[in-house]
Design an enzyme around this catalytic site. Structure first.
Site, PDB file in Angstrom:
ATOM      1  N   LYS A   1      38.866  23.069  23.618  1.00  0.00           N
ATOM      2  CA  LYS A   1      38.310  23.908  22.549  1.00  0.00           C
ATOM      3  C   LYS A   1      39.404  24.153  21.521  1.00  0.00           C
ATOM      4  CE  LYS A   1      38.356  28.078  21.737  1.00  0.00           C
ATOM      5  NZ  LYS A   1      38.592  27.910  20.286  1.00  0.00           N
ATOM      6  N   PRO A   2      39.242  23.587  20.329  1.00  0.00           N
ATOM      7  CA  PRO A   2      40.261  23.817  19.296  1.00  0.00           C
ATOM      8  C   PRO A   2      40.036  25.175  18.626  1.00  0.00           C
ATOM      9  CG  PRO A   2      38.512  22.452  18.413  1.00  0.00           C
ATOM     10  CD  PRO A   2      38.132  22.754  19.847  1.00  0.00           C
TER      11      PRO A   2
ATOM     12  N   THR B   1      50.030  35.897  22.645  1.00  0.00           N
ATOM     13  CA  THR B   1      50.334  36.460  23.963  1.00  0.00           C
ATOM     14  C   THR B   1      49.157  37.287  24.474  1.00  0.00           C
ATOM     15  OG1 THR B   1      52.699  36.409  23.544  1.00  0.00           O
ATOM     16  CG2 THR B   1      51.959  37.971  25.202  1.00  0.00           C
TER      17      THR B   1
ATOM     18  N   GLU C   1      51.737  28.554  26.241  1.00  0.00           N
ATOM     19  CA  GLU C   1      52.753  28.583  25.177  1.00  0.00           C
ATOM     20  C   GLU C   1      52.338  29.694  24.232  1.00  0.00           C
ATOM     21  OE1 GLU C   1      55.344  26.849  25.298  1.00  0.00           O
ATOM     22  OE2 GLU C   1      54.794  25.204  26.655  1.00  0.00           O
TER      23      GLU C   1
ATOM     24  N   CYS D   1      55.481  29.518  16.339  1.00  0.00           N
ATOM     25  CA  CYS D   1      55.964  30.430  17.386  1.00  0.00           C
ATOM     26  C   CYS D   1      57.472  30.329  17.548  1.00  0.00           C
ATOM     27  CB  CYS D   1      55.233  30.176  18.692  1.00  0.00           C
ATOM     28  SG  CYS D   1      55.084  28.445  19.058  1.00  0.00           S
TER      29      CYS D   1
ATOM     30  N   GLU E   1      56.178  39.914  16.205  1.00  0.00           N
ATOM     31  CA  GLU E   1      56.149  38.571  15.637  1.00  0.00           C
ATOM     32  C   GLU E   1      55.527  38.655  14.242  1.00  0.00           C
ATOM     33  OE1 GLU E   1      54.906  34.211  17.315  1.00  0.00           O
ATOM     34  OE2 GLU E   1      53.488  35.826  17.669  1.00  0.00           O
TER      35      GLU E   1
HETATM   36  P1  ADP Z   1      45.838  33.618  16.683  1.00  0.00           P
HETATM   37  O1  ADP Z   1      45.736  35.120  16.693  1.00  0.00           O
HETATM   38  O2  ADP Z   1      47.150  33.140  16.251  1.00  0.00           O
HETATM   39  O3  ADP Z   1      44.675  32.933  16.047  1.00  0.00           O
HETATM   40  P2  ADP Z   1      44.687  33.256  19.263  1.00  0.00           P
HETATM   41  O4  ADP Z   1      45.374  33.408  20.565  1.00  0.00           O
HETATM   42  O5  ADP Z   1      43.635  34.224  18.900  1.00  0.00           O
HETATM   43  O6  ADP Z   1      45.846  33.194  18.203  1.00  0.00           O
HETATM   44  O7  ADP Z   1      44.072  31.797  19.131  1.00  0.00           O
HETATM   45  C1  ADP Z   1      44.541  30.677  19.824  1.00  0.00           C
HETATM   46  C2  ADP Z   1      43.376  29.974  20.480  1.00  0.00           C
HETATM   47  O8  ADP Z   1      42.809  30.858  21.430  1.00  0.00           O
HETATM   48  C3  ADP Z   1      42.248  29.580  19.535  1.00  0.00           C
HETATM   49  O9  ADP Z   1      41.697  28.342  19.961  1.00  0.00           O
HETATM   50  C4  ADP Z   1      41.248  30.691  19.751  1.00  0.00           C
HETATM   51  O10 ADP Z   1      39.934  30.283  19.474  1.00  0.00           O
HETATM   52  C5  ADP Z   1      41.419  30.946  21.224  1.00  0.00           C
HETATM   53  N1  ADP Z   1      40.946  32.261  21.695  1.00  0.00           N
HETATM   54  C6  ADP Z   1      40.980  33.440  21.046  1.00  0.00           C
HETATM   55  N2  ADP Z   1      40.424  34.410  21.795  1.00  0.00           N
HETATM   56  C7  ADP Z   1      40.028  33.834  22.955  1.00  0.00           C
HETATM   57  C8  ADP Z   1      39.390  34.290  24.161  1.00  0.00           C
HETATM   58  N3  ADP Z   1      39.049  35.564  24.334  1.00  0.00           N
HETATM   59  N4  ADP Z   1      39.150  33.387  25.132  1.00  0.00           N
HETATM   60  C9  ADP Z   1      39.497  32.098  24.984  1.00  0.00           C
HETATM   61  N5  ADP Z   1      40.097  31.605  23.899  1.00  0.00           N
HETATM   62  C10 ADP Z   1      40.356  32.455  22.897  1.00  0.00           C
END
Ligand code: ADP
Length: 475
Positions: free
Chosen positions: A168-169, A224, A244, A278, A379
């Site tokens: 899932k991107p 995180t 990561e 990061c 950050e």
């Molecule tokens: P950022 O805040 O930098 O966008 P995220 O951690 O929210 O970082 O996003 C990184 C990835 O994690 C994205 O693919 C996002 O869709 C996914 N993501 C965000 N929330 C969830 C969640 N509750 N469960 C699974 N994946 C998630």
């Protein structure tokens, strides 16, 4: 979406929009997957697992080599897609595509180096054999900041090891994922081995990847906060996980360093991807004797950076990914200024010359940053160089380590003993010594503490996708 060897719409029929952060224009729409699509993808990956694991390492290696060649051939197309969808300047996008391809080639080679062991056994009539076997179906969740290389850094080793994948991107960058999938498909990855679920809402997809027992490993790059949630779920379901996560990199300029050389490095690395990395330096600890020449050189370089649409020539900084990112950066700058930091350049949203259409923040240098400021603790993920002045080299390692994060750190010094002491004492997974780019496909990337678990790239990267099995044979 790509499931079981076919490009598909979401079962719900829904689609969501992809926008260009430099212009706010909608550039495309993509399928908006949900639970049913994720289950279909997991089913496909599970059904394909035995067949893919049963291929020889040489066959898997060939396909990954082919994917490397195709990705390099399509570099320009991938890079343009990335610039339009994610915002980074085209030059930087090309560099990322090459970096992404490098993981395919590296793991094409590593596929052939997965070997077991024959161990001495305690009984004369006993033999011990150790196998390293693919973990099975991998659930991968990737971020928007490096929307091609973060995929290949996970899929390269997963495919090399013989695992199948449901990925899932990030919702901001599905087009880069689609183009990366096309490379792998055209290289000959068989149906079901790689599956792609694009989704506007990550939660249902993420929940199923965590909960479905057929998924045996999760690999995640992102914040995180989300990593912590996924790790908790993975713990509950006893899944392997690699993470990561965020960073808060110190950039130390020791008293004996060449401050101008250090400032050139700082200017080059801090504003890469508009600071949305990061491993971006977040706290620049500069010895008081080096402060004036360091900040003079840094500012003179930063004010020459041109912000704009990354497709245009000569652009050094693109937009931030969205309004939320902009608001966070702006809040950190305002907080620092209200507590006494000095603004040496930048410090505002960019609204002139058409930049108001996008989410641009001016490249900024703050000095006089102190421990009570948000930017000292959080950050930033934006184009802000925060300079902290210190007066004793003996204290600075402790200051640098005073964070829950532990991804990258940078050190400038001309003294090898100082360099070695800092390298050993810094509680970070990656340390650049007079080096602003300590990353490569051949090198292990990863953090300690709240920055994550596991390593990507290097000879270590494939271990995350292999289980160890012991056989005791009585003969
Ligand atoms: P950022 O805040 O930098 O966008 P995220 O951690 O929210 O970082 O996003 C990184 C990835 O994690 C994205 O693919 C996002 O869709 C996914 N993501 C965000 N929330 C969830 C969640 N509750 N469960 C699974 N994946 C998630």
């Amino acid at each position: 979406m790509y499931i079981s060897g076919q490009w598909r719409e979401a079962i719900s029929g829904k689609r969501f929009e992809v926008t260009n952060p430099a212009t706010s224009e909608v550039i495309d729409t993509v399928a908006d997957g949900g639970e049913a699509d994720t289950l279909a993808a997991i089913h496909a990956a599970d059904a394909a697992a035995a067949g893919w694991a049963g291929r020889t390492a040489f066959e898997r290696s060939e396909i990954l080599h082919k994917a490397y060649d195709l990705m390099v051939q399509r570099k320009e197309h991938l890079a343009r897609t990335m610039t339009m969808e994610q915002g980074k300047p085209l030059r930087a996008a090309r560099i990322e595509v090459q970096y992404a391809a490098d993981f395919l080639r590296w793991f094409a080679e590593e596929a052939k180096r997965v070997s077991g062991q024959v161990l001495p056994a305690p009984r004369q009539d006993q033999r011990f054999l150790v196998l390293r076997q693919p973990v099975g179906v991998v659930g991968a969740i990737t971020p928007w900041n490096y929307p091609v290389s973060m995929l290949t850094r996970k899929m390269g080793p997963a495919l090399a090891a013989g695992c199948t994948v449901v990925l899932k991107p990030a919702e901001a960058t599905p087009l880069c994922a689609i183009e990366t999938y096309k490379v792998l498909i055209d290289a000959g990855v068989p149906p079901g081995v790689i599956n792609l679920v694009t989704a506007a809402d990550p939660q249902p997809v993420g929940r199923l990847l965590v909960e479905d027992p057929r998924v045996r490993k999760l690999t995640f790059t992102g914040s995180t906060a989300v990593g912590r949630r996924l790790a908790a779920g993975a713990g509950q379901h006893m899944k392997r996980i690699s993470l990561e996560l965020g960073g808060h990199a110190p950039f130390i300029v020791f008293k004996d360093a060449d401050p101008v050389h250090a400032a050139k490095g700082a200017a080059a690395v801090k504003f890469l991807n508009a600071g949305q990395a990061c491993i971006s330096p977040n706290r620049m600890f500069v010895h008081q004797d080096a402060h004036a020449p360091f900040t003079d050189e840094l500012v003179s370089r930063v004010i020459r950076l041109r912000a704009g649409n990354g497709l245009a020539d000569g652009i050094g900084v693109g937009p931030l990914i969205d309004e939320r990112a902009l608001a966070k950066v702006d809040a950190q700058v305002k907080d620092a200024l209200s507590k006494g930091a000095q603004l040496l350049c930048g410090g505002h949203r960019m609204m002139d010359n058409g930049l108001d259409a996008g989410t641009f923040y001016s490249p900024t240098v703050l000095s006089g940053v102190t421990t009570d400021m948000l930017i000292y603790r959080e950050e930033t993920f934006g184009p802000i160089a925060a300079v902290v002045t210190y007066d004793d080299d003996d204290d600075v390692i402790g200051m640098a380590n005073d964070t829950n994060y532990g991804l990258a750190a940078y050190v400038y010094t001309n003294n090898t003993a100082q360099a070695m002491r800092a390298f050993e004492a810094l509680k970070f997974g990656i340390v650049g010594i007079n080096d602003i780019n300590p990353t490569a496909a051949a090198a292990p990337f990863g953090g300690v503490k709240d920055s994550g678990l596991g390593r990507e790239g290097g000879s270590q990267g494939i271990d995350e996708y292999l289980d160890v099995k012991l056989g005791g044979f009585a003969i």
